[in-house]
Design a protein around this motif. Structure first.
Motif, PDB file in Angstrom:
ATOM      1  N   LYS A  71      -1.671 -15.746 -38.337  1.00 49.30           N
ATOM      2  CA  LYS A  71      -0.235 -15.306 -38.559  1.00 49.30           C
ATOM      3  C   LYS A  71       0.598 -16.669 -38.181  1.00 49.30           C
ATOM      4  CE  LYS A  71       3.453 -12.608 -36.424  1.00 49.30           C
ATOM      5  NZ  LYS A  71       4.193 -11.894 -38.004  1.00 49.30           N
ATOM      6  N   ILE A  72       2.050 -17.037 -38.839  1.00 54.30           N
ATOM      7  CA  ILE A  72       3.211 -17.878 -38.780  1.00 54.30           C
ATOM      8  C   ILE A  72       3.967 -17.377 -38.523  1.00 54.30           C
ATOM      9  CG2 ILE A  72       2.032 -19.692 -40.860  1.00 54.30           C
ATOM     10  CD1 ILE A  72       2.887 -22.063 -39.393  1.00 54.30           C
ATOM     11  N   PHE A  73       5.061 -18.405 -37.986  1.00 50.33           N
ATOM     12  CA  PHE A  73       6.610 -17.884 -38.356  1.00 50.33           C
ATOM     13  C   PHE A  73       7.586 -19.414 -38.657  1.00 50.33           C
ATOM     14  CE2 PHE A  73      11.301 -17.218 -37.017  1.00 50.33           C
ATOM     15  CZ  PHE A  73      11.040 -15.671 -37.484  1.00 50.33           C
ATOM     16  N   HIS A  74       7.163 -19.219 -39.941  1.00 50.53           N
ATOM     17  CA  HIS A  74       7.963 -19.877 -40.775  1.00 50.53           C
ATOM     18  C   HIS A  74       8.671 -19.863 -42.206  1.00 50.53           C
ATOM     19  CE1 HIS A  74       7.924 -23.771 -43.282  1.00 50.53           C
ATOM     20  NE2 HIS A  74       7.506 -24.495 -42.047  1.00 50.53           N
ATOM     21  N   PRO A  75      10.727 -20.581 -42.346  1.00 49.55           N
ATOM     22  CA  PRO A  75      10.696 -20.172 -43.679  1.00 49.55           C
ATOM     23  C   PRO A  75       9.922 -19.506 -44.972  1.00 49.55           C
ATOM     24  CG  PRO A  75      11.627 -21.674 -42.153  1.00 49.55           C
ATOM     25  CD  PRO A  75      10.848 -21.556 -41.601  1.00 49.55           C
ATOM     26  N   ASN A  76       9.439 -21.236 -44.759  1.00 45.32           N
ATOM     27  CA  ASN A  76       8.597 -20.990 -45.784  1.00 45.32           C
ATOM     28  C   ASN A  76       7.166 -20.923 -46.473  1.00 45.32           C
ATOM     29  OD1 ASN A  76      10.467 -23.483 -45.191  1.00 45.32           O
ATOM     30  ND2 ASN A  76      11.221 -22.625 -47.104  1.00 45.32           N
ATOM     31  N   VAL A  77       6.688 -19.430 -45.397  1.00 48.90           N
ATOM     32  CA  VAL A  77       5.459 -19.413 -45.483  1.00 48.90           C
ATOM     33  C   VAL A  77       5.595 -17.836 -45.767  1.00 48.90           C
ATOM     34  CG1 VAL A  77       3.396 -18.367 -43.748  1.00 48.90           C
ATOM     35  CG2 VAL A  77       4.634 -20.904 -44.277  1.00 48.90           C
ATOM     36  N   ASP A  78       4.856 -17.173 -46.224  1.00 48.34           N
ATOM     37  CA  ASP A  78       5.488 -15.175 -46.731  1.00 48.34           C
ATOM     38  C   ASP A  78       4.436 -14.490 -45.700  1.00 48.34           C
ATOM     39  OD1 ASP A  78       4.048 -12.715 -47.758  1.00 48.34           O
ATOM     40  OD2 ASP A  78       5.856 -12.891 -49.348  1.00 48.34           O
ATOM     41  N   GLY A  79       5.458 -13.633 -44.818  1.00 45.11           N
ATOM     42  CA  GLY A  79       4.729 -13.032 -43.999  1.00 45.11           C
ATOM     43  C   GLY A  79       3.372 -12.393 -43.999  1.00 45.11           C
ATOM     44  N   LEU A  80       3.707 -11.426 -44.844  1.00 40.65           N
ATOM     45  CA  LEU A  80       2.195 -10.931 -45.401  1.00 40.65           C
ATOM     46  C   LEU A  80       1.107 -11.607 -46.268  1.00 40.65           C
ATOM     47  CD1 LEU A  80       4.420  -7.752 -47.287  1.00 40.65           C
ATOM     48  CD2 LEU A  80       3.737  -8.215 -44.491  1.00 40.65           C
ATOM     49  N   GLU A 126      16.837 -16.855 -42.166  1.00 39.62           N
ATOM     50  CA  GLU A 126      18.049 -16.670 -41.286  1.00 39.62           C
ATOM     51  C   GLU A 126      18.411 -16.431 -40.246  1.00 39.62           C
ATOM     52  OE1 GLU A 126      21.962 -14.824 -41.984  1.00 39.62           O
ATOM     53  OE2 GLU A 126      20.008 -15.473 -43.314  1.00 39.62           O
ATOM     54  N   LEU A 127      17.415 -17.276 -38.855  1.00 36.43           N
ATOM     55  CA  LEU A 127      17.119 -17.382 -37.432  1.00 36.43           C
ATOM     56  C   LEU A 127      17.295 -18.564 -37.412  1.00 36.43           C
ATOM     57  CD1 LEU A 127      14.394 -14.995 -35.554  1.00 36.43           C
ATOM     58  CD2 LEU A 127      16.756 -15.277 -35.725  1.00 36.43           C
ATOM     59  N   MET A 128      16.370 -19.753 -38.726  1.00 33.33           N
ATOM     60  CA  MET A 128      16.509 -21.259 -37.970  1.00 33.33           C
ATOM     61  C   MET A 128      18.312 -21.261 -38.395  1.00 33.33           C
ATOM     62  SD  MET A 128      14.739 -23.697 -39.936  1.00 33.33           S
ATOM     63  CE  MET A 128      15.375 -25.389 -39.578  1.00 33.33           C
ATOM     64  N   ILE A 129      18.956 -20.592 -39.297  1.00 35.91           N
ATOM     65  CA  ILE A 129      20.438 -21.454 -40.075  1.00 35.91           C
ATOM     66  C   ILE A 129      21.176 -20.927 -38.920  1.00 35.91           C
ATOM     67  CG2 ILE A 129      22.280 -20.718 -41.590  1.00 35.91           C
ATOM     68  CD1 ILE A 129      19.760 -20.675 -43.666  1.00 35.91           C
ATOM     69  N   HIS A 130      20.926 -19.274 -38.625  1.00 33.89           N
ATOM     70  CA  HIS A 130      22.376 -18.743 -37.810  1.00 33.89           C
ATOM     71  C   HIS A 130      21.788 -18.219 -36.085  1.00 33.89           C
ATOM     72  CE1 HIS A 130      24.367 -18.467 -41.230  1.00 33.89           C
ATOM     73  NE2 HIS A 130      23.372 -17.546 -41.889  1.00 33.89           N
ATOM     74  N   ASP A 131      20.778 -18.929 -36.141  1.00 33.71           N
ATOM     75  CA  ASP A 131      20.079 -18.326 -34.106  1.00 33.71           C
ATOM     76  C   ASP A 131      19.071 -19.148 -33.948  1.00 33.71           C
ATOM     77  OD1 ASP A 131      19.503 -17.014 -32.040  1.00 33.71           O
ATOM     78  OD2 ASP A 131      19.669 -15.744 -32.403  1.00 33.71           O
ATOM     79  N   ARG A 132      19.733 -20.632 -34.106  1.00 36.22           N
ATOM     80  CA  ARG A 132      18.807 -21.433 -33.752  1.00 36.22           C
ATOM     81  C   ARG A 132      17.283 -21.358 -32.557  1.00 36.22           C
ATOM     82  NH1 ARG A 132      16.292 -26.133 -36.992  1.00 36.22           N
ATOM     83  NH2 ARG A 132      14.491 -27.327 -34.924  1.00 36.22           N
TER      84      ARG A 132
END
Length: 189
Positions: A71-80, A126-132
């Protein structure tokens, strides 16, 4: 076909020579896992991920399929699925690239420079853009768990009893692998 297999074998050997841990699936040079460490000076520093690699029959003409198994949390990696959205691994792929470039250059830069404008994980973007701050907290949360998440621990070797903040209270230290013992000691500090 033989030269393609030779290149696959050579590139896997090159990865191992560069100190990457490689685990073949069914002794195949077409499917394997590589251990990727988070790059220094990034939110992913200190993390370790298991990355699945599939090489198509016409590799290196066609790009490898790369996906995070951990598991990794990254905008360009599909979470599933863990699939990676990186142009260098898709439409910009060239047969002059190799697996060492993928793991030493492309993926570390990918982790250092996420692109929220082309997301596979809309929540992360969304988090990266609006709630760093919230984004960084989520990334660090996955990063702190990643070294333990991919270890193969047999239940009879270690009894993990979660405590507050995922700290371990009890282990059978004589049966726990050295690496895991070090991780557990660091977590208790």
């Amino acid at each position: 076909m033989s030269s393609s297999n030779d290149r696959r074998q050579r590139e896997i050997m090159d990865l191992m020579m560069k100190d990457f841990k490689v685990e073949l699936v069914n002794d195949s040079v077409k499917e394997f896992f590589v251990e990727l460490h988070g790059p220094e000076d990034s939110l992913y520093q200190g993390g370790v991920w298991r990355v699945r690699v599939e090489l198509p029959d016409d590799y290196p003409v066609k790009s490898p399929s790369i996906g995070f198994a951990t598991k990794i949390f990254h905008p360009n990696v599909d979470g599933l699925s863990g699939s990676v959205c990186l142009n260098l691994l898709n439409q910009d792929w060239s047969s002059v690239f190799d697996l060492v470039m993928v793991f030493k250059d492309f993926l570390p830069r990918f982790l250092k420079e996420p692109n929220p404008d082309d997301p596979m994980n809309p929540e992360a973007a969304e988090l990266m853009i609006h709630d760093r701050p919230a984004y960084e907290q989520r990334v660090k949360g996955c990063t702190q768990l990643s070294p333990i998440a991919h270890l193969k621990i047999k239940p009879h070797n270690c009894f993990l009893i979660p405590k507050k903040h995922n700290i371990v209270r009890h282990t059978q230290s004589h049966k726990v692998p050295v690496l895991l013992r070090r991780i557990l000691q660091a977590m208790k500090r």
